[in-house]
Design a protein around this motif. Structure first.
Motif, PDB file in Angstrom:
ATOM      1  N   ALA A  32     -15.597 -32.943 -37.887  1.00  0.00           N
ATOM      2  CA  ALA A  32     -15.188 -34.114 -37.104  1.00  0.00           C
ATOM      3  C   ALA A  32     -13.957 -33.783 -36.253  1.00  0.00           C
ATOM      4  O   ALA A  32     -13.882 -34.161 -35.084  1.00  0.00           O
ATOM      5  N   ARG A  33     -12.996 -33.065 -36.839  1.00  0.00           N
ATOM      6  CA  ARG A  33     -11.801 -32.675 -36.081  1.00  0.00           C
ATOM      7  C   ARG A  33     -12.161 -31.729 -34.932  1.00  0.00           C
ATOM      8  O   ARG A  33     -11.633 -31.850 -33.829  1.00  0.00           O
ATOM      9  N   ALA A  34     -13.052 -30.780 -35.201  1.00  0.00           N
ATOM     10  CA  ALA A  34     -13.455 -29.822 -34.158  1.00  0.00           C
ATOM     11  C   ALA A  34     -14.097 -30.547 -32.980  1.00  0.00           C
ATOM     12  O   ALA A  34     -13.816 -30.233 -31.817  1.00  0.00           O
ATOM     13  N   MET A  35     -14.939 -31.528 -33.262  1.00  0.00           N
ATOM     14  CA  MET A  35     -15.561 -32.306 -32.175  1.00  0.00           C
ATOM     15  C   MET A  35     -14.510 -33.112 -31.436  1.00  0.00           C
ATOM     16  O   MET A  35     -14.492 -33.156 -30.203  1.00  0.00           O
ATOM     17  N   HIS A  36     -13.586 -33.738 -32.180  1.00  0.00           N
ATOM     18  CA  HIS A  36     -12.548 -34.572 -31.579  1.00  0.00           C
ATOM     19  C   HIS A  36     -11.627 -33.749 -30.670  1.00  0.00           C
ATOM     20  O   HIS A  36     -11.194 -34.219 -29.622  1.00  0.00           O
ATOM     21  N   GLU A  37     -11.351 -32.518 -31.075  1.00  0.00           N
ATOM     22  CA  GLU A  37     -10.451 -31.646 -30.315  1.00  0.00           C
ATOM     23  C   GLU A  37     -11.173 -30.841 -29.241  1.00  0.00           C
ATOM     24  O   GLU A  37     -10.554 -30.032 -28.557  1.00  0.00           O
ATOM     25  N   GLY A  38     -12.505 -31.026 -29.105  1.00  0.00           N
ATOM     26  CA  GLY A  38     -13.255 -30.315 -28.072  1.00  0.00           C
ATOM     27  C   GLY A  38     -13.624 -28.889 -28.436  1.00  0.00           C
ATOM     28  O   GLY A  38     -14.094 -28.137 -27.587  1.00  0.00           O
ATOM     29  N   ARG A  39     -13.440 -28.496 -29.694  1.00  0.00           N
ATOM     30  CA  ARG A  39     -13.787 -27.145 -30.140  1.00  0.00           C
ATOM     31  C   ARG A  39     -15.257 -27.028 -30.526  1.00  0.00           C
ATOM     32  O   ARG A  39     -15.747 -25.937 -30.776  1.00  0.00           O
ATOM     33  N   ALA A  40     -15.962 -28.153 -30.593  1.00  0.00           N
ATOM     34  CA  ALA A  40     -17.382 -28.160 -30.951  1.00  0.00           C
ATOM     35  C   ALA A  40     -18.061 -29.262 -30.140  1.00  0.00           C
ATOM     36  O   ALA A  40     -17.415 -30.233 -29.737  1.00  0.00           O
ATOM     37  N   ALA A  41     -19.352 -29.075 -29.892  1.00  0.00           N
ATOM     38  CA  ALA A  41     -20.106 -30.090 -29.154  1.00  0.00           C
ATOM     39  C   ALA A  41     -20.144 -31.380 -29.949  1.00  0.00           C
ATOM     40  O   ALA A  41     -20.270 -31.357 -31.177  1.00  0.00           O
ATOM     41  N   GLU A  42     -20.006 -32.503 -29.243  1.00  0.00           N
ATOM     42  CA  GLU A  42     -20.082 -33.794 -29.929  1.00  0.00           C
ATOM     43  C   GLU A  42     -21.506 -34.003 -30.406  1.00  0.00           C
ATOM     44  O   GLU A  42     -22.460 -33.773 -29.682  1.00  0.00           O
ATOM     45  N   ASP A  43     -21.623 -34.421 -31.623  1.00  0.00           N
ATOM     46  CA  ASP A  43     -22.909 -34.541 -32.293  1.00  0.00           C
ATOM     47  C   ASP A  43     -22.774 -35.625 -33.351  1.00  0.00           C
ATOM     48  O   ASP A  43     -21.666 -35.932 -33.790  1.00  0.00           O
ATOM     49  N   LEU A  44     -23.875 -36.207 -33.759  1.00  0.00           N
ATOM     50  CA  LEU A  44     -23.828 -37.112 -34.909  1.00  0.00           C
ATOM     51  C   LEU A  44     -23.869 -36.242 -36.161  1.00  0.00           C
ATOM     52  O   LEU A  44     -24.731 -35.388 -36.298  1.00  0.00           O
ATOM     53  N   ILE A  45     -22.915 -36.458 -37.053  1.00  0.00           N
ATOM     54  CA  ILE A  45     -22.864 -35.681 -38.288  1.00  0.00           C
ATOM     55  C   ILE A  45     -22.699 -36.613 -39.476  1.00  0.00           C
ATOM     56  O   ILE A  45     -22.267 -37.756 -39.330  1.00  0.00           O
ATOM     57  N   HIS A  46     -23.088 -36.134 -40.629  1.00  0.00           N
ATOM     58  CA  HIS A  46     -22.791 -36.830 -41.881  1.00  0.00           C
ATOM     59  C   HIS A  46     -22.527 -35.773 -42.939  1.00  0.00           C
ATOM     60  O   HIS A  46     -22.994 -34.647 -42.847  1.00  0.00           O
ATOM     61  N   GLY A  47     -21.677 -36.135 -43.904  1.00  0.00           N
ATOM     62  CA  GLY A  47     -21.301 -35.195 -44.939  1.00  0.00           C
ATOM     63  C   GLY A  47     -20.455 -35.877 -45.988  1.00  0.00           C
ATOM     64  O   GLY A  47     -20.529 -37.095 -46.152  1.00  0.00           O
ATOM     65  N   GLN A  48     -19.632 -35.110 -46.668  1.00  0.00           N
ATOM     66  CA  GLN A  48     -18.807 -35.636 -47.749  1.00  0.00           C
ATOM     67  C   GLN A  48     -17.345 -35.297 -47.494  1.00  0.00           C
ATOM     68  O   GLN A  48     -17.036 -34.222 -46.971  1.00  0.00           O
ATOM     69  N   THR A  49     -16.467 -36.207 -47.863  1.00  0.00           N
ATOM     70  CA  THR A  49     -15.037 -35.973 -47.799  1.00  0.00           C
ATOM     71  C   THR A  49     -14.356 -36.910 -48.786  1.00  0.00           C
ATOM     72  O   THR A  49     -14.962 -37.865 -49.263  1.00  0.00           O
TER      73      THR A  49
ATOM     74  N   ALA B 193      -7.003 -39.829 -43.372  1.00  0.00           N
ATOM     75  CA  ALA B 193      -6.293 -38.938 -42.450  1.00  0.00           C
ATOM     76  C   ALA B 193      -7.046 -38.849 -41.121  1.00  0.00           C
ATOM     77  O   ALA B 193      -6.424 -38.847 -40.049  1.00  0.00           O
ATOM     78  N   LEU B 194      -8.379 -38.786 -41.173  1.00  0.00           N
ATOM     79  CA  LEU B 194      -9.172 -38.773 -39.935  1.00  0.00           C
ATOM     80  C   LEU B 194      -8.922 -40.045 -39.129  1.00  0.00           C
ATOM     81  O   LEU B 194      -8.698 -39.991 -37.913  1.00  0.00           O
ATOM     82  N   ARG B 195      -8.959 -41.199 -39.804  1.00  0.00           N
ATOM     83  CA  ARG B 195      -8.721 -42.470 -39.110  1.00  0.00           C
ATOM     84  C   ARG B 195      -7.320 -42.511 -38.520  1.00  0.00           C
ATOM     85  O   ARG B 195      -7.124 -42.978 -37.395  1.00  0.00           O
ATOM     86  N   ASP B 196      -6.328 -41.996 -39.260  1.00  0.00           N
ATOM     87  CA  ASP B 196      -4.950 -41.965 -38.763  1.00  0.00           C
ATOM     88  C   ASP B 196      -4.826 -41.103 -37.511  1.00  0.00           C
ATOM     89  O   ASP B 196      -3.968 -41.351 -36.662  1.00  0.00           O
ATOM     90  N   GLU B 197      -5.687 -40.082 -37.391  1.00  0.00           N
ATOM     91  CA  GLU B 197      -5.682 -39.198 -36.219  1.00  0.00           C
ATOM     92  C   GLU B 197      -6.521 -39.766 -35.076  1.00  0.00           C
ATOM     93  O   GLU B 197      -6.685 -39.122 -34.047  1.00  0.00           O
ATOM     94  N   GLY B 198      -7.106 -40.956 -35.283  1.00  0.00           N
ATOM     95  CA  GLY B 198      -7.915 -41.579 -34.238  1.00  0.00           C
ATOM     96  C   GLY B 198      -9.352 -41.090 -34.209  1.00  0.00           C
ATOM     97  O   GLY B 198     -10.044 -41.250 -33.204  1.00  0.00           O
TER      98      GLY B 198
END
Length: 163
Positions: A117-134, A141-146
């Motif tokens: 999710a961070r890689a997509m947000h920062e433009g290091r990976a193509a935006e894609d729909l993903i699902h996983g575990q965290t 922390a992800l929400r706090d980073e927008g």
């Protein structure tokens, strides 16, 4: 808490739900508070379950997916009363249907969800729909980073990722 595999009579859809006890399941079933998340059918019964076998002591255990919320009647925000079971079933069925529609279009990233999710947000990976575990902390922390991330109503882990 106890988890039961459940099955609806209408479409023979299998799903799981968490309850405080067997008596809690029986009470909620008798009151029609349990509904299939796929079709909304409230004629739900316990399905045959495979036993959960603990990991060997010499192997790392994989943390289970977050449990689904227990089937319960939420309080009406305005008056403190209970919402009708039919309304609850309709809302849950709608959310589950949307999830079922989106899962085939998304990519499973497992425990690498936050990094992907961070890689997509920062433009290091193509935006894609993903699902996983965290973890809940990492999700916050992800929400706090927008970075938009939300839990699935019905947690899903591909069968080949569990074993």
């Amino acid at each position: 808490m106890i988890v039961f595999d459940l099955c609806c009579a209408a479409g023979d859809h299998r799903f799981e739900a968490w309850f405080n006890s067997s008596a809690s399941f029986a009470d909620q079933q008798a009151r029609g508070l349990i509904a299939c998340p796929v079709c909304g059918d409230s004629d739900v019964r316990k399905a045959v379950m495979a036993p959960r076998v603990g990991a060997k002591s010499n192997q790392l255990a994989v943390a289970p997916a977050a449990p689904a919320a227990p089937a319960a009647t939420p309080a009406d925000a305005a008056g403190g009363g209970e919402l009708p079971a039919a309304v609850i079933r309709k809302v849950i069925a709608g959310i589950a249907a949307k999830q079922a529609e989106m899962l085939p279009q998304s990519r499973w990233v497992g425990r690498e969800f936050a990094d992907a999710a961070r890689a997509m947000h920062e433009g290091r990976a193509a935006e894609d729909l993903i699902h996983g575990q965290t973890s809940p902390e990492e999700a916050q922390a992800l929400r706090d980073e927008g970075i938009a991330a939300m839990p699935l109503l019905v947690p899903f882990v591909p069968p080949d990722a569990v074993n």
